[in-house]
Design a protein around this motif. Structure first.
Motif, mmCIF file in Angstrom:
data_model
loop_
_atom_site.group_PDB
_atom_site.id
_atom_site.type_symbol
_atom_site.label_atom_id
_atom_site.label_comp_id
_atom_site.label_asym_id
_atom_site.label_seq_id
_atom_site.Cartn_x
_atom_site.Cartn_y
_atom_site.Cartn_z
ATOM 1 N N ILE A 50 0.869 -1.182 0.000
ATOM 2 C CA ILE A 50 0.000 0.000 0.000
ATOM 3 C C ILE A 50 0.901 1.226 0.000
ATOM 4 C CG2 ILE A 50 -1.658 1.369 1.320
ATOM 5 C CD1 ILE A 50 -2.829 -1.237 2.376
ATOM 6 N N TYR A 51 0.639 2.145 -0.934
ATOM 7 C CA TYR A 51 1.379 3.397 -1.032
ATOM 8 C C TYR A 51 0.447 4.557 -0.682
ATOM 9 C CZ TYR A 51 5.083 0.857 -3.417
ATOM 10 O OH TYR A 51 6.088 -0.036 -3.721
ATOM 11 N N LEU A 52 0.923 5.480 0.137
ATOM 12 C CA LEU A 52 0.116 6.615 0.586
ATOM 13 C C LEU A 52 0.217 7.793 -0.368
ATOM 14 C CD1 LEU A 52 1.065 6.602 4.372
ATOM 15 C CD2 LEU A 52 -0.923 5.549 3.259
ATOM 16 N N LEU A 53 -0.911 8.513 -0.490
ATOM 17 C CA LEU A 53 -0.983 9.710 -1.327
ATOM 18 C C LEU A 53 -1.661 10.833 -0.550
ATOM 19 C CD1 LEU A 53 -2.304 8.024 -4.589
ATOM 20 C CD2 LEU A 53 0.061 8.698 -4.113
ATOM 21 N N THR A 54 -1.345 12.073 -0.918
ATOM 22 C CA THR A 54 -2.039 13.232 -0.370
ATOM 23 C C THR A 54 -3.426 13.323 -1.016
ATOM 24 O OG1 THR A 54 -1.181 14.679 -2.095
ATOM 25 C CG2 THR A 54 0.147 14.484 -0.071
ATOM 26 N N PRO A 55 -4.295 14.210 -0.532
ATOM 27 C CA PRO A 55 -5.608 14.370 -1.167
ATOM 28 C C PRO A 55 -5.529 14.720 -2.654
ATOM 29 C CG PRO A 55 -5.625 15.419 0.981
ATOM 30 C CD PRO A 55 -4.201 15.001 0.707
ATOM 31 N N ASN A 56 -4.443 15.385 -3.076
ATOM 32 C CA ASN A 56 -4.325 15.742 -4.499
ATOM 33 C C ASN A 56 -3.460 14.751 -5.285
ATOM 34 O OD1 ASN A 56 -1.898 16.501 -3.447
ATOM 35 N ND2 ASN A 56 -1.912 18.578 -4.251
ATOM 36 N N GLY A 57 -3.129 13.581 -4.687
ATOM 37 C CA GLY A 57 -2.478 12.505 -5.419
ATOM 38 C C GLY A 57 -0.961 12.471 -5.394
ATOM 39 N N MET A 58 -0.329 13.298 -4.581
ATOM 40 C CA MET A 58 1.140 13.281 -4.466
ATOM 41 C C MET A 58 1.554 12.247 -3.411
ATOM 42 S SD MET A 58 1.847 15.600 -6.672
ATOM 43 C CE MET A 58 3.570 15.880 -6.393
ATOM 44 N N THR A 59 2.776 11.739 -3.513
ATOM 45 C CA THR A 59 3.292 10.800 -2.521
ATOM 46 C C THR A 59 3.251 11.439 -1.142
ATOM 47 O OG1 THR A 59 4.750 9.788 -4.146
ATOM 48 C CG2 THR A 59 5.292 9.418 -1.855
ATOM 49 N N ALA A 60 2.841 10.647 -0.140
ATOM 50 C CA ALA A 60 2.685 11.184 1.215
ATOM 51 C C ALA A 60 3.426 10.326 2.224
ATOM 52 C CB ALA A 60 1.210 11.251 1.582
ATOM 53 N N GLN A 61 3.743 10.947 3.330
ATOM 54 C CA GLN A 61 4.363 10.257 4.459
ATOM 55 C C GLN A 61 3.422 10.413 5.643
ATOM 56 O OE1 GLN A 61 7.823 12.139 6.450
ATOM 57 N NE2 GLN A 61 8.914 10.287 5.834
ATOM 58 N N THR A 62 3.159 9.317 6.343
ATOM 59 C CA THR A 62 2.222 9.399 7.452
ATOM 60 C C THR A 62 2.898 9.952 8.710
ATOM 61 O OG1 THR A 62 0.665 8.177 8.829
ATOM 62 C CG2 THR A 62 2.581 6.971 8.090
ATOM 63 N N ALA A 63 2.187 10.801 9.422
ATOM 64 C CA ALA A 63 2.697 11.334 10.681
ATOM 65 C C ALA A 63 2.490 10.333 11.816
ATOM 66 C CB ALA A 63 1.992 12.649 11.010
ATOM 67 N N ASP A 64 1.452 9.534 11.711
ATOM 68 C CA ASP A 64 1.120 8.535 12.720
ATOM 69 C C ASP A 64 1.055 7.159 12.073
ATOM 70 O OD1 ASP A 64 0.657 10.478 14.799
ATOM 71 O OD2 ASP A 64 -1.255 10.926 13.840
ATOM 72 N N THR A 65 1.125 6.124 12.879
ATOM 73 C CA THR A 65 0.937 4.765 12.384
ATOM 74 C C THR A 65 -0.485 4.627 11.854
ATOM 75 O OG1 THR A 65 2.569 3.880 13.899
ATOM 76 C CG2 THR A 65 0.919 2.338 13.071
ATOM 77 N N VAL A 66 -0.635 4.032 10.676
ATOM 78 C CA VAL A 66 -1.951 3.849 10.057
ATOM 79 C C VAL A 66 -2.210 2.352 9.892
ATOM 80 C CG1 VAL A 66 -3.411 4.327 8.046
ATOM 81 C CG2 VAL A 66 -1.721 6.017 8.790
ATOM 82 N N VAL A 67 -3.359 1.893 10.391
ATOM 83 C CA VAL A 67 -3.751 0.499 10.246
ATOM 84 C C VAL A 67 -4.850 0.427 9.193
ATOM 85 C CG1 VAL A 67 -4.703 -1.538 11.385
ATOM 86 C CG2 VAL A 67 -3.148 -0.011 12.637
ATOM 87 N N PHE A 68 -4.591 -0.309 8.119
ATOM 88 C CA PHE A 68 -5.555 -0.496 7.044
ATOM 89 C C PHE A 68 -6.315 -1.793 7.257
ATOM 90 C CE2 PHE A 68 -2.754 2.575 5.192
ATOM 91 C CZ PHE A 68 -3.576 3.348 4.379
ATOM 92 N N THR A 69 -7.626 -1.740 7.058
ATOM 93 C CA THR A 69 -8.470 -2.926 7.108
ATOM 94 C C THR A 69 -8.586 -3.489 5.704
ATOM 95 O OG1 THR A 69 -9.706 -2.047 8.974
ATOM 96 C CG2 THR A 69 -10.765 -3.797 7.705
ATOM 97 N N LEU A 70 -8.382 -4.795 5.591
ATOM 98 C CA LEU A 70 -8.420 -5.492 4.303
ATOM 99 C C LEU A 70 -9.609 -6.443 4.305
ATOM 100 C CD1 LEU A 70 -4.670 -6.582 4.379
ATOM 101 C CD2 LEU A 70 -5.592 -4.533 3.295
ATOM 102 N N SER A 71 -10.471 -6.330 3.309
ATOM 103 C CA SER A 71 -11.586 -7.274 3.196
ATOM 104 C C SER A 71 -11.712 -7.705 1.746
ATOM 105 C CB SER A 71 -12.889 -6.662 3.708
ATOM 106 O OG SER A 71 -13.230 -5.524 2.955
ATOM 107 N N SER A 72 -12.174 -8.931 1.554
ATOM 108 C CA SER A 72 -12.292 -9.456 0.195
ATOM 109 C C SER A 72 -13.496 -10.370 0.111
ATOM 110 C CB SER A 72 -11.028 -10.234 -0.189
ATOM 111 O OG SER A 72 -10.864 -11.352 0.658
ATOM 112 N N ASN A 73 -13.895 -10.665 -1.137
ATOM 113 C CA ASN A 73 -14.952 -11.648 -1.304
ATOM 114 C C ASN A 73 -14.330 -13.046 -1.198
ATOM 115 O OD1 ASN A 73 -13.745 -12.101 -3.808
ATOM 116 N ND2 ASN A 73 -15.540 -11.536 -5.010
#
Length: 131
Positions: A50-73
């Protein structure tokens, strides 16, 4: 959290210096799956990040730890270290998942996944799972 989306103007001033102005886009972050294929075979696994982006689509660096939830069929699953997972973490100060995880084809058909995290726009993608 709780900050309305949009553009904001920052004016920076300091004694003895000319002021400077910057336009900042405020809103939920975006992200993408960096190795998303068009198809996967049943039983095959493909590494993913997973690669992070800013709201306008530029590469971003997170200030805090981010946990992504993954779900699939039922046609796909997420795996890491040989086990099925439902979350993946991007540590503070990073721009992408440092440890890869995998998508694995489970059953033929269309596989779909939804990935989400607080303060990020959710992402839903589909893939063909071939026999």
């Amino acid at each position: 959290t709780g900050v309305p989306s949009g553009a904001d103007t920052l004016v920076i001033t300091a004694a003895g210096f000319k002021p400077d102005t910057a336009i900042v886009t405020v809103g939920p972050g975006k992200f993408y799956l960096g190795n998303w294929p068009s198809s996967v075979g049943v039983g095959d696994s493909i590494p993913e990040w997973i690669y992070l982006l800013t709201p306008n689509g530029m590469t971003a660096q997170t200030a805090d730890t981010v946990v992504f939830t993954l779900s699939s069929n039922a046609n796909l699953e997420f795996r890491q270290g040989g086990v099925v997972i439902s979350t993946v973490t991007i540590p503070a100060g990073q721009t992408y998942t440092a440890v890869e995880f995998y998508i694995k084809g489970k059953a033929a058909g269309t596989g779909s996944v939804t990935t989400s995290a607080p303060n990020y726009v959710p992402l839903t993608q589909s893939i063909t799972v071939s026999p």
